[in-house]
Structure formats: C-alpha cells, structure tokens
Design an enzyme around this catalytic site. Structure first.
Site, PDB file in Angstrom:
ATOM      1  N   ASN A 149     -24.910   5.915 -10.492  1.00  0.00           N
ATOM      2  CA  ASN A 149     -24.761   6.091  -9.051  1.00  0.00           C
ATOM      3  C   ASN A 149     -25.928   5.543  -8.236  1.00  0.00           C
ATOM      4  OD1 ASN A 149     -25.837   8.423 -10.566  1.00  0.00           O
ATOM      5  ND2 ASN A 149     -26.340   9.217  -8.554  1.00  0.00           N
ATOM      6  N   CYS A 323     -27.153  13.572  -3.654  1.00  0.00           N
ATOM      7  CA  CYS A 323     -27.416  14.931  -4.135  1.00  0.00           C
ATOM      8  C   CYS A 323     -28.902  15.173  -4.368  1.00  0.00           C
ATOM      9  CB  CYS A 323     -26.658  15.184  -5.444  1.00  0.00           C
ATOM     10  SG  CYS A 323     -24.877  15.084  -5.251  1.00  0.00           S
TER      11      CYS A 323
END
Length: 380
Positions: A149, A323
C-alpha cells in the site's frame, strides 16, 4: 483540486451512491426478518454476494461481507490461528504488511504463537524462496499482501501459491485491498484460501468489505451474536453497503482495461518528471509494480511540511498509509527496504485512480519542483 491520494480512499462513483441511497430508502428491512421487507433485503444481499463472487471468479458461498480490509484481515488471521492451534502455532508474514496484519500477528505472538517475519529486498519484494525455507511442521498460516500500500510493489503470490500446493495443511491469506481493479486477482489459480478486499479502495463506500474464505474451510468467528454471514461475522448486515460494493466492483472491473493502461502512462510520466528533478529519490521500483502508486523522497524536506504546502495549491497526496500517517514515525516499509531514516522521513506517496489525467500529473510535477525549491531556500 487534484486528488492523488487514492490508496487512502477513492471517491465513490455517483451510481454507487445512488444505489446505496435507493436500497437504504426503499429496502431498509432487516434481512433476518421473516416478513416480506426482510425477504426483499435478503434477496438484495444474496444478489450482491453473487455479483462480487462472479467478478472475483469464485463461489457465492465463499464471500463474507465485512466492514472492510482491517476486519477481513483480523478475521482471517486470528480466526485461522485460533481454529488450528492444535495443529501448530507458527505463522509466516512479511515486514511490509499493513498495520492490520502486522498488529494481528503481534497480538497472536502475545498469545503464545510464533511469528516469522520475512525481510524484503531493496525493491520491497518478499522472496518466495524465503517463504518456502521458513515453513515448519507446525506452520498453520502464511499471510502475504498482493500489492504493498505504500510503494506499490507486487508480491510473488503466484510463486508462493505454487509452493503451497505441496503443503495442503497450510492456509494462505492474501491482503488484496490494493490489488483489486489494478492487477489480476486469481484466487483459485494461486491457491489462495483467504483474501481480504475493501470497497472504498475501488470507488465503493467506507465501512464495507469482504473476505473470501475457500469453500470447506472453517475459521473461529471473532464476534458472537445473531449468526449472520453463516456465523462467521455476526451483526445485522449492511445491505445497502454490500449492494453498493458490488456495483463499485463491477464498474471498476469494466473500466480496468482502459483505466489500467492510462494509469501506467501517468505513472511513467510522473516517474520521468521526478527523475529529472534534483534532490529526489524514487522508492517504487520500475518492475513488479502496480500501476497506481509512486513513492519518492524529497531529500532534506519533511514530508508533512511538503504535503501541507501542496495542499495550499489544491493538490492532495500522502506520506505512508493513511492508517499510519498520523503516527509521526518513518515508514516501516521503507526502513525494511534499507532506505535511511532521513529519507523515509521525507517520503511522499502519489496514488492514482482511473479518474486522474496526464494534465493533472504535469501540473503536479510543476508544483512539486516549485515548492521543493522554495522550501529548500527557506531552510538554507
């Protein structure tokens, strides 16, 4: 506005929002209710499940709806570990996994499981040979993401799957959150047992996702409750979210042929432009990379400062994964690749969607060079 932070989240398609509103307004019954409104909701949920399964080329009874990638990863990893602890307590993962995988593994380690964390090479890629060498008699689960990611590297899922055909008792979990709609996701062919996806990464809505669980495989549920999702994920189902996710996935797949080719062109344009600038180091390798992510460092400039400066120009990018971006710590992925801490502190991630254009990329390159030069003058 130029939005280049699509790995954090994508803008929902208008048709997806319309379907969510339609189902929420007209078919708001609880799918567990016995009356006709409940039956309508249950039918829509079943249709959404069949559509997602068809698009992923799996069976409908192998798709379980969740709240997104984090929950899917936790159900897969903890559920597999708890159920199979009598067979063994050894799990294998990599040093560049998403926090929801990494921290699930850390939790299990505290519960007495043994975790092997595999390194990556300078390109951020796990070695399938290292995976094979790490397998023990008590290994019960291997969890490797398909696309990283932060830097976009594609992991050798196919090679690992071939290796695991010789180890039928070991479960193979793949976090495909950043892969769906960007590269092929071949679950049966790659011998994948468990696979996590998240709708808001492909223009669906936040709070919706799915977990593929291979037919015949059981996991220990993490929730106790009303036995929804065939007892795997109790809690009243988000019918409108599931319908919207199915539509988002279908629309993304329909656009992916042309969309992926265009994203590659834009990614290459950005790479060439950044390569020509002074004081920039690109971390995303040219090969074995998904088409939507490009990670680089601006030498001597803190990434947070640069991101806010770009935002003043209406350009949105990010540092590490969304995140982890507020933790003020260097990217674990970049550090695992051997990137020095000062460069990891200066890392920027550009991430694309099918909606982005070459004109936007050219404008971003101009802004990056201009702002970098301005900041370096101020810092001197």
């Amino acid at each position: 506005m130029i939005y280049f932070d699509n790995s954090a989240t994508t803008k929902p398609y208008k048709e997806v929002l319309d379907s969510f509103v339609k189902v929420s307004s007209d078919y708001f019954g609880n799918p567990s209710s016995l009356h006709s409104m409940g039956g309508q909701a249950e039918k829509l949920l079943s249709q959404a499940r069949e559509q997602v399964a068809s698009l992923l080329k799996v069976k409908a009874n192998e798709i379980y709806f969740t709240s997104g990638g984090t929950e899917s990863n936790n159900i897969a990893i903890k559920g597999a570990a708890f159920l199979n602890q009598h067979k063994g307590r050894h799990l294998i993962t990599s040093s560049i996994e998403h926090a929801s995988v990494r921290e699930a593994m850390e939790y299990l380690e505290q519960e007495g499981y043994e975790i092997t964390i595999l390194p990556v090479d300078k390109n951020g890629i796990v070695s399938a040979l290292d995976v094979e060498k790490s397998i023990r008699k008590d290994t019960i689960l291997i969890s490797i993401m398909q696309v990283n990611n932060e830097i976009g590297t594609v992991q050798p899922i196919e090679e690992i799957g071939k290796i695991l055909k010789n180890f039928p008792s070991i479960l193979f979990h793949v976090d495909a959150v950043q892969a769906v709609g960007k590269i092929p996701v071949s679950l049966y062919e790659n011998r994948v047992d468990l696979c996590s996806i998240s709708a808001h990464k492909f223009h669906g809505l936040k709070g919706t996702g799915a977990l593929f669980i291979r037919d015949g495989l059981r996991l220990t549920p993490l929730f106790s409750g009303g036995n929804q999702e065939r007892k795997m994920r109790s809690g009243t189902e988000n019918v409108a979210g599931a319908v919207a996710m199915a539509k988002a996935l279908r629309m993304t797949m329909e656009k992916s042929g042309v969309g992926i080719a265009e994203m590659k062109i834009i990614q290459n344009l950005l790479r060439r432009g950044l390569t020509d600038m002074e004081g920039i180091q690109i971390h995303t390798p040219e090969r074995y990379t998904a088409p939507h992510i490009l990670n680089f460092s601006l030498i001597g400039i803190k990434s947070e400062v640069f991101i806010h400066a770009l935002e003043q120009k209406g350009i949105f990018v990010s540092t590490t994964s969304a995140c982890s971006s507020k933790k003020k710590s260097p990217s674990k992925t970049l550090l695992s690749m051997g990137v020095p801490e000062n460069l990891a502190d200066s890392a920027i991630r550009i991430s694309l969607s099918f909606d982005n254009t070459e004109e936007e990329a050219k404008a971003v390159l101009i802004a990056i060079e201009k702002i970098a030069n301005q900041l370096r003058k101020v810092m001197k």
